[in-house]
Design a protein around this motif. Structure first.
Motif, PDB file in Angstrom:
ATOM      1  N   GLY A 135      -0.714  -5.925   8.716  1.00  0.00           N
ATOM      2  CA  GLY A 135      -0.062  -6.886   7.841  1.00  0.00           C
ATOM      3  C   GLY A 135       0.287  -6.376   6.464  1.00  0.00           C
ATOM      4  N   CYS A 136       0.048  -5.087   6.205  1.00  0.00           N
ATOM      5  CA  CYS A 136       0.381  -4.530   4.894  1.00  0.00           C
ATOM      6  C   CYS A 136       1.850  -4.123   4.836  1.00  0.00           C
ATOM      7  N   THR A 137       2.411  -4.179   3.642  1.00  0.00           N
ATOM      8  CA  THR A 137       3.702  -3.561   3.365  1.00  0.00           C
ATOM      9  C   THR A 137       3.413  -2.142   2.905  1.00  0.00           C
ATOM     10  N   VAL A 138       3.947  -1.151   3.609  1.00  0.00           N
ATOM     11  CA  VAL A 138       3.539   0.240   3.378  1.00  0.00           C
ATOM     12  C   VAL A 138       4.725   1.092   2.954  1.00  0.00           C
ATOM     13  N   THR A 139       4.504   1.893   1.936  1.00  0.00           N
ATOM     14  CA  THR A 139       5.415   2.957   1.547  1.00  0.00           C
ATOM     15  C   THR A 139       4.665   4.263   1.714  1.00  0.00           C
ATOM     16  N   GLY A 140       5.277   5.229   2.376  1.00  0.00           N
ATOM     17  CA  GLY A 140       4.623   6.515   2.586  1.00  0.00           C
ATOM     18  C   GLY A 140       5.333   7.638   1.869  1.00  0.00           C
ATOM     19  N   VAL A 141       4.564   8.597   1.390  1.00  0.00           N
ATOM     20  CA  VAL A 141       5.136   9.821   0.822  1.00  0.00           C
ATOM     21  C   VAL A 141       4.423  11.020   1.423  1.00  0.00           C
ATOM     22  N   ASP A 142       5.160  12.105   1.565  1.00  0.00           N
ATOM     23  CA  ASP A 142       4.567  13.335   2.064  1.00  0.00           C
ATOM     24  C   ASP A 142       5.366  14.519   1.549  1.00  0.00           C
ATOM     25  N   LEU A 143       4.706  15.670   1.482  1.00  0.00           N
ATOM     26  CA  LEU A 143       5.333  16.891   0.994  1.00  0.00           C
ATOM     27  C   LEU A 143       6.205  17.557   2.056  1.00  0.00           C
ATOM     28  N   SER A 144       5.920  17.264   3.338  1.00  0.00           N
ATOM     29  CA  SER A 144       6.541  17.996   4.438  1.00  0.00           C
ATOM     30  C   SER A 144       7.725  17.251   5.047  1.00  0.00           C
ATOM     31  N   PRO A 145       8.931  17.782   4.950  1.00  0.00           N
ATOM     32  CA  PRO A 145      10.079  17.155   5.619  1.00  0.00           C
ATOM     33  C   PRO A 145       9.896  17.072   7.133  1.00  0.00           C
ATOM     34  N   GLY A 146       9.219  18.057   7.716  1.00  0.00           N
ATOM     35  CA  GLY A 146       9.003  18.034   9.155  1.00  0.00           C
ATOM     36  C   GLY A 146       8.123  16.874   9.589  1.00  0.00           C
ATOM     37  N   MET A 147       7.050  16.644   8.859  1.00  0.00           N
ATOM     38  CA  MET A 147       6.170  15.518   9.181  1.00  0.00           C
ATOM     39  C   MET A 147       6.907  14.200   8.972  1.00  0.00           C
ATOM     40  N   LEU A 148       7.701  14.114   7.918  1.00  0.00           N
ATOM     41  CA  LEU A 148       8.464  12.892   7.657  1.00  0.00           C
ATOM     42  C   LEU A 148       9.513  12.652   8.740  1.00  0.00           C
ATOM     43  N   ALA A 149      10.084  13.716   9.277  1.00  0.00           N
ATOM     44  CA  ALA A 149      11.043  13.552  10.371  1.00  0.00           C
ATOM     45  C   ALA A 149      10.374  12.917  11.586  1.00  0.00           C
ATOM     46  N   MET A 150       9.135  13.321  11.861  1.00  0.00           N
ATOM     47  CA  MET A 150       8.387  12.713  12.962  1.00  0.00           C
ATOM     48  C   MET A 150       8.072  11.247  12.652  1.00  0.00           C
ATOM     49  N   ALA A 151       7.739  10.962  11.403  1.00  0.00           N
ATOM     50  CA  ALA A 151       7.454   9.576  11.010  1.00  0.00           C
ATOM     51  C   ALA A 151       8.681   8.691  11.189  1.00  0.00           C
ATOM     52  N   ARG A 152       9.824   9.196  10.789  1.00  0.00           N
ATOM     53  CA  ARG A 152      11.058   8.401  10.919  1.00  0.00           C
ATOM     54  C   ARG A 152      11.465   8.241  12.379  1.00  0.00           C
ATOM     55  N   ARG A 153      11.211   9.267  13.181  1.00  0.00           N
ATOM     56  CA  ARG A 153      11.527   9.180  14.603  1.00  0.00           C
ATOM     57  C   ARG A 153      10.638   8.143  15.305  1.00  0.00           C
ATOM     58  N   ASP A 154       9.342   8.214  15.028  1.00  0.00           N
ATOM     59  CA  ASP A 154       8.380   7.380  15.755  1.00  0.00           C
ATOM     60  C   ASP A 154       8.180   5.999  15.137  1.00  0.00           C
ATOM     61  N   VAL A 156       0.831  -1.200   0.000  1.00  0.00           N
ATOM     62  CA  VAL A 156       0.000   0.000   0.000  1.00  0.00           C
ATOM     63  C   VAL A 156       0.866   1.251   0.000  1.00  0.00           C
ATOM     64  N   LEU A 157       0.485   2.214  -0.823  1.00  0.00           N
ATOM     65  CA  LEU A 157       1.082   3.541  -0.794  1.00  0.00           C
ATOM     66  C   LEU A 157       0.219   4.432   0.094  1.00  0.00           C
ATOM     67  N   ASP A 158       0.789   4.946   1.169  1.00  0.00           N
ATOM     68  CA  ASP A 158       0.123   5.937   2.001  1.00  0.00           C
ATOM     69  C   ASP A 158       0.528   7.294   1.447  1.00  0.00           C
ATOM     70  N   ALA A 159      -0.315   7.847   0.596  1.00  0.00           N
ATOM     71  CA  ALA A 159       0.009   9.060  -0.147  1.00  0.00           C
ATOM     72  C   ALA A 159      -0.443  10.278   0.664  1.00  0.00           C
ATOM     73  N   GLY A 160       0.521  10.965   1.253  1.00  0.00           N
ATOM     74  CA  GLY A 160       0.233  12.014   2.216  1.00  0.00           C
ATOM     75  C   GLY A 160       0.281  11.430   3.611  1.00  0.00           C
ATOM     76  N   CYS A 161       1.372  10.739   3.915  1.00  0.00           N
ATOM     77  CA  CYS A 161       1.458   9.924   5.134  1.00  0.00           C
ATOM     78  C   CYS A 161       1.669  10.728   6.396  1.00  0.00           C
ATOM     79  N   GLY A 162       2.089  11.990   6.277  1.00  0.00           N
ATOM     80  CA  GLY A 162       2.291  12.810   7.462  1.00  0.00           C
ATOM     81  C   GLY A 162       3.276  12.186   8.425  1.00  0.00           C
ATOM     82  N   THR A 163       2.862  12.071   9.686  1.00  0.00           N
ATOM     83  CA  THR A 163       3.736  11.531  10.734  1.00  0.00           C
ATOM     84  C   THR A 163       3.765  10.009  10.752  1.00  0.00           C
ATOM     85  N   GLY A 164       3.075   9.379   9.828  1.00  0.00           N
ATOM     86  CA  GLY A 164       3.148   7.920   9.699  1.00  0.00           C
ATOM     87  C   GLY A 164       2.144   7.150  10.528  1.00  0.00           C
ATOM     88  N   ARG A 165       1.180   7.828  11.142  1.00  0.00           N
ATOM     89  CA  ARG A 165       0.284   7.114  12.056  1.00  0.00           C
ATOM     90  C   ARG A 165      -0.633   6.132  11.317  1.00  0.00           C
TER      91      ARG A 165
END
Length: 216
Positions: A70-89, A52-61
């Motif tokens: 059970g899904c394999t997920v790839t996320g994309v987002d426009l905001s580096p700040g939101m992605l930083a939170m996703a990678r942290r959490d 699944v592509l989570d298109a606009g994944c934000g913080t990854g929640r």
């Protein structure tokens, strides 16, 4: 009141830490909202593919929620700040910076695409571009689920953020369910299910969810 990609990026960069703290998982979702996500997962499992592509994944929640199902997920987002939170959490998740208007994936790359309140900052001209990209990257027979606020036209959600100390501009484009349904159809998708519910808690607008399939 149109808004721009740069304004959206700046706004979400500014609120990313507060957003991650306030909504670490699925706190904003009603049970019936998550039932639509569950329906997506069940159909994907039945079709034999759960990438699944989570298109606009934000913080990854929501990516976390899908991964835990059970899904394999790839996320994309426009905001580096939101992605930083996703990678942290969620350091185990694959998240990348990208625009919905130019997805960095090949054709037919995913079994499903989740657009969870990620079309709401796109203008009327941008919406069909994004949905054409989504249709391109989901495989024939694949599924697309979108969630959005129901309304008529743009609203300044940045005003509420400014009262909370964030000096940002952020425009949300609220649309009727028929408008989004027609846009999905125009992009080559076939509607499978539609859910509209009234506001819950602090919400001011009805919320809508449309599940569509790319024809095989």
């Amino acid at each position: 009141m149109e808004g721009s990609a740069e304004e959206v990026r700046r706004a979400y960069d500014a609120i990313s830490a507060d957003y991650a703290a306030a909504f670490p998982t699925t706190e904003p979702e009603a049970a019936v909202d998550l039932a639509m996500v569950e329906h997506l997962v069940v159909l994907l499992e039945a079709s034999g593919g759960t990438h699944v592509l989570d298109a606009g994944c934000g913080t990854g929640r929501m990516a976390r929620h899908l991964s835990d199902r059970g899904c394999t997920v790839t996320g994309v987002d426009l905001s580096p700040g939101m992605l930083a939170m996703a990678r942290r959490d969620h350091p185990d998740l694959d998240v990348r910076e990208a625009s919905l208007l130019a997805l960095p994936f090949g054709d037919d790359a995913f079994d499903g695409v989740l657009l969870w309140y990620s079309l709401i900052h796109l203008t009327g001209d941008e919406l069909p571009v994004a949905l054409t990209e989504v249709t391109r990257v989901v495989r024939p027979g694949g599924l697309v689920l979108t969630g959005f606020q129901v309304g008529d036209g743009p609203s300044d959600v940045g005003a509420r953020l400014r009262t909370r100390g964030h000096d940002v501009t952020l425009v949300r484009h609220e649309r009727r369910t028929e408008t989004v349904g027609d846009a999905l159809t125009a992009a080559g998708l076939v509607e499978q299910a539609r859910l509209v519910r009234g506001p819950v808690g602090a919400e001011q607008q009805p919320q809508a969810f449309i599940l569509a399939r790319r024809p095989a």
